[in-house]
Enzyme design. Structure first.
Site, PDB file in Angstrom:
ATOM      1  N   LYS A  31      91.395  56.032 137.264  1.00  0.00           N
ATOM      2  CA  LYS A  31      90.624  56.385 136.161  1.00  0.00           C
ATOM      3  C   LYS A  31      89.648  57.504 136.576  1.00  0.00           C
ATOM      4  O   LYS A  31      89.383  57.816 137.945  1.00  0.00           O
ATOM      5  CB  LYS A  31      89.823  55.527 135.540  1.00  0.00           C
ATOM      6  CG  LYS A  31      89.066  54.655 136.435  1.00  0.00           C
ATOM      7  CD  LYS A  31      88.350  53.662 135.795  1.00  0.00           C
ATOM      8  CE  LYS A  31      87.373  52.782 136.831  1.00  0.00           C
ATOM      9  NZ  LYS A  31      86.631  51.477 136.266  1.00  0.00           N
ATOM     10  N   ARG A 127      80.609  42.748 130.309  1.00  0.00           N
ATOM     11  CA  ARG A 127      80.825  44.142 129.482  1.00  0.00           C
ATOM     12  C   ARG A 127      81.739  44.184 128.302  1.00  0.00           C
ATOM     13  O   ARG A 127      81.327  44.689 127.339  1.00  0.00           O
ATOM     14  CB  ARG A 127      81.163  44.885 130.876  1.00  0.00           C
ATOM     15  CG  ARG A 127      81.337  46.480 130.652  1.00  0.00           C
ATOM     16  CD  ARG A 127      81.543  47.138 131.820  1.00  0.00           C
ATOM     17  NE  ARG A 127      82.685  47.012 132.366  1.00  0.00           N
ATOM     18  CZ  ARG A 127      83.367  47.639 133.574  1.00  0.00           C
ATOM     19  NH1 ARG A 127      82.589  48.532 133.950  1.00  0.00           N
ATOM     20  NH2 ARG A 127      84.461  47.537 133.989  1.00  0.00           N
ATOM     21  N   TYR A 258      63.445  75.394 148.097  1.00  0.00           N
ATOM     22  CA  TYR A 258      62.709  74.565 147.142  1.00  0.00           C
ATOM     23  C   TYR A 258      61.723  73.810 147.753  1.00  0.00           C
ATOM     24  O   TYR A 258      62.042  72.908 148.368  1.00  0.00           O
ATOM     25  CB  TYR A 258      63.399  74.164 145.985  1.00  0.00           C
ATOM     26  CG  TYR A 258      64.232  75.196 145.211  1.00  0.00           C
ATOM     27  CD1 TYR A 258      63.700  76.015 144.681  1.00  0.00           C
ATOM     28  CD2 TYR A 258      65.502  75.253 145.132  1.00  0.00           C
ATOM     29  CE1 TYR A 258      64.313  77.340 143.731  1.00  0.00           C
ATOM     30  CE2 TYR A 258      66.223  76.219 144.625  1.00  0.00           C
ATOM     31  CZ  TYR A 258      65.500  77.260 143.731  1.00  0.00           C
ATOM     32  OH  TYR A 258      66.357  78.147 142.853  1.00  0.00           O
ATOM     33  N   MET A 306      70.994  73.863 144.296  1.00  0.00           N
ATOM     34  CA  MET A 306      72.481  73.899 143.484  1.00  0.00           C
ATOM     35  C   MET A 306      73.473  74.439 144.249  1.00  0.00           C
ATOM     36  O   MET A 306      74.708  73.711 144.223  1.00  0.00           O
ATOM     37  CB  MET A 306      72.095  74.534 142.068  1.00  0.00           C
ATOM     38  CG  MET A 306      73.226  74.404 141.141  1.00  0.00           C
ATOM     39  SD  MET A 306      73.038  75.008 139.703  1.00  0.00           S
ATOM     40  CE  MET A 306      71.744  74.222 138.957  1.00  0.00           C
TER      41      MET A 306
HETATM   42  C1  LIG Z   1      88.540  46.562 135.172  1.00  0.00           C
HETATM   43  C2  LIG Z   1      88.786  47.046 136.528  1.00  0.00           C
HETATM   44  N1  LIG Z   1      89.291  46.690 137.504  1.00  0.00           N
HETATM   45  C3  LIG Z   1      89.791  47.318 138.816  1.00  0.00           C
HETATM   46  C4  LIG Z   1      88.843  48.336 139.300  1.00  0.00           C
HETATM   47  C5  LIG Z   1      89.259  49.140 140.448  1.00  0.00           C
HETATM   48  O1  LIG Z   1      88.058  48.823 141.240  1.00  0.00           O
HETATM   49  P1  LIG Z   1      87.646  49.203 142.550  1.00  0.00           P
HETATM   50  O2  LIG Z   1      87.564  50.750 142.597  1.00  0.00           O
HETATM   51  O3  LIG Z   1      86.602  48.560 143.078  1.00  0.00           O
HETATM   52  O4  LIG Z   1      89.293  48.895 143.504  1.00  0.00           O
HETATM   53  C6  LIG Z   1      87.791  48.717 138.025  1.00  0.00           C
HETATM   54  C7  LIG Z   1      87.085  50.042 138.552  1.00  0.00           C
HETATM   55  O5  LIG Z   1      85.998  50.011 138.358  1.00  0.00           O
HETATM   56  C8  LIG Z   1      87.848  48.276 136.971  1.00  0.00           C
HETATM   57  O6  LIG Z   1      87.019  48.835 136.024  1.00  0.00           O
END
Ligand SMILES: Cc1ncc(COP(=O)(O)O)c(C=O)c1O
Length: 381
Positions: A31, A127, A258, A306
């Site tokens: 992701k 969540r 800065y 920056m």
């Molecule tokens: C539902 C879920 N599974 C697995 C992972 C993978 O986590 P990690 O990067 O700690 O292995 C994530 C990432 O946040 C997640 O949201």
């Protein structure tokens, strides 16, 4: 400025993780553009290494990966208007409540497809998902819906970096109990998964039978949670590097940057590098971190700004404008790790790598880089 990703190291990490969790399958979590490192070349290199499934957070991310022809999971949730596109691309969808299952089913009927779904169970993350206590009825009702292939069931850990955590043990018990109750009702899932990277390092029970898959993100890149233990010998895949923009001899008493937070105690050779917080250098490096020039540590002077950061060049009198500067990475005892930056910033490695700026060029090296298609820039380092 460049972040150089070594795809051979990435592949080697994947192979070590897969061996450590065998016979569980590894779902590679890609992701947020593969944690900021560039999803396409990373996904391709992982596929060559044997990754059979990917996971992301959003439909847009999933659709981009779907063209590789492997199953792509959405881990989080779905808005109603996202269902048609996700279904049309054959994405593996999460079911977080009965209403969502009904809407996915209805759209699958409309499209004349079967939707592959995994039930997301909330055993303590707080969540998203179906509460474990309510899950049997929701799952049973969902299973009666048309055009749904209920392939999997999963849950997620918030504190798996703590070995022996009573909280995590409670989650495992709750999830396994649910699986048993579902079995008793004749409901079986082909994929059952709990573990993230932290769990693979700290909670062996989270990837043993009846669990048969893990979801790994941060470990693929060779990074670890700084609070947990490291069971696997993985290497960081990334080097963040830039160039030396200026080298000046400055007089004693002059202040730097800065806020004038550093005053030169003596006349010094001071370098300015083209990298700042917009590129992902944490402000916390100000007067505390160092970069590597010609392999030697050059402490950060004053506040990171920056676009530029100022460093003490005393250790590298021969260095000159245009020299390579390693901000993150390097070899041996002076190597700068993602975990070190995370510690300085008081954060975790995810925040460090996801904060590498959008203007930083993503480059790929290693034999796997040659397999990346057009648009991927490779460099010879
Ligand atoms: C539902 C879920 N599974 C697995 C992972 C993978 O986590 P990690 O990067 O700690 O292995 C994530 C990432 O946040 C997640 O949201």
């Amino acid at each position: 400025m460049q972040v150089v990703v070594d795809l051979d190291t990435l592949r080697a990490n994947f192979i070590k993780i897969a061996a450590a969790v065998k016979p569980c399958a590894v779902v590679a979590v890609l992701k947020a553009n593969a944690y900021g490192l560039g999803v396409r070349p990373i996904a391709r290199a992982l596929a060559v290494a044997g990754a059979a499934r990917f996971a992301v957070a959003e439909v847009k991310e999933a659709v981009e990966l779907a063209e590789l022809g492997l199953p792509v999971h959405i881990l989080g949730s779905l808005l109603d208007e996202e269902i048609p596109e996700a279904l049309a691309h054959g994405i593996v969808l999460p079911v977080t409540d009965l209403g969502l299952a009904q809407r996915i089913s209805a759209e699958a009927v409309r499209q004349g497809r079967t939707a592959c779904v995994h039930f997301k169970i909330d055993t303590g993350m707080g969540r998203l998902g179906i509460l474990a206590a309510e899950a049997e009825d929701v799952i049973e009702a969902s299973m009666r819906l048309p055009n749904l292939d209920a392939e999997g069931i999963y849950t997620h850990f918030p504190v798996a970096y703590r070995s022996g955590s009573v909280f995590t043990e409670g989650q495992i018990r709750s999830f396994l109990d649910l699986l048993s109750r579902l079995e008793a009702r004749g409901i079986h899932f082909r994929l059952r998964h709990m573990a993230n990277s932290d769990a693979v390092n700290n909670v062996p029970r989270a990837f043993q039978s009846p669990l048969n898959a893990v979801r790994t993100g941060i470990n693929l890149y060779g990074c670890f949670d700084i609070e947990g233990q490291r069971v696997m010998d993985l290497r960081s895949v990334l080097t963040l590097r830039t160039r030396l923009t200026a080298v000046r001899q400055l007089p004693a008493g002059m202040t730097i940057g800065y806020g004038c937070t550093y005053t030169l105690p003596r006349a010094m050779r001071v370098g300015t590098i083209s990298a700042g917080y917009a590129d992902g250098l944490p402000l916390a490096l100000s007067n505390r971190g160092y970069v590597l020039i010609r392999g030697r540590p050059c402490p950060v002077l004053g506040r990171v700004s920056m676009d530029y950061t100022t460093v003490d060049m005393t250790q590298v009198p021969e260095a000159c404008v245009g020299d390579d500067v390693v901000c993150l990475g390097g070899d041996g005892p002076t190597a700068v790790s993602v975990e070190h930056w995370a510690q300085l910033k008081g954060t975790h490695p995810y925040d460090i790598i996801c904060s590498i700026g959008g203007r930083v060029e993503r480059c790929y090296v290693g034999t796997a880089a040659g397999e990346a298609e057009g648009g991927v820039r490779t460099v010879g380092v």
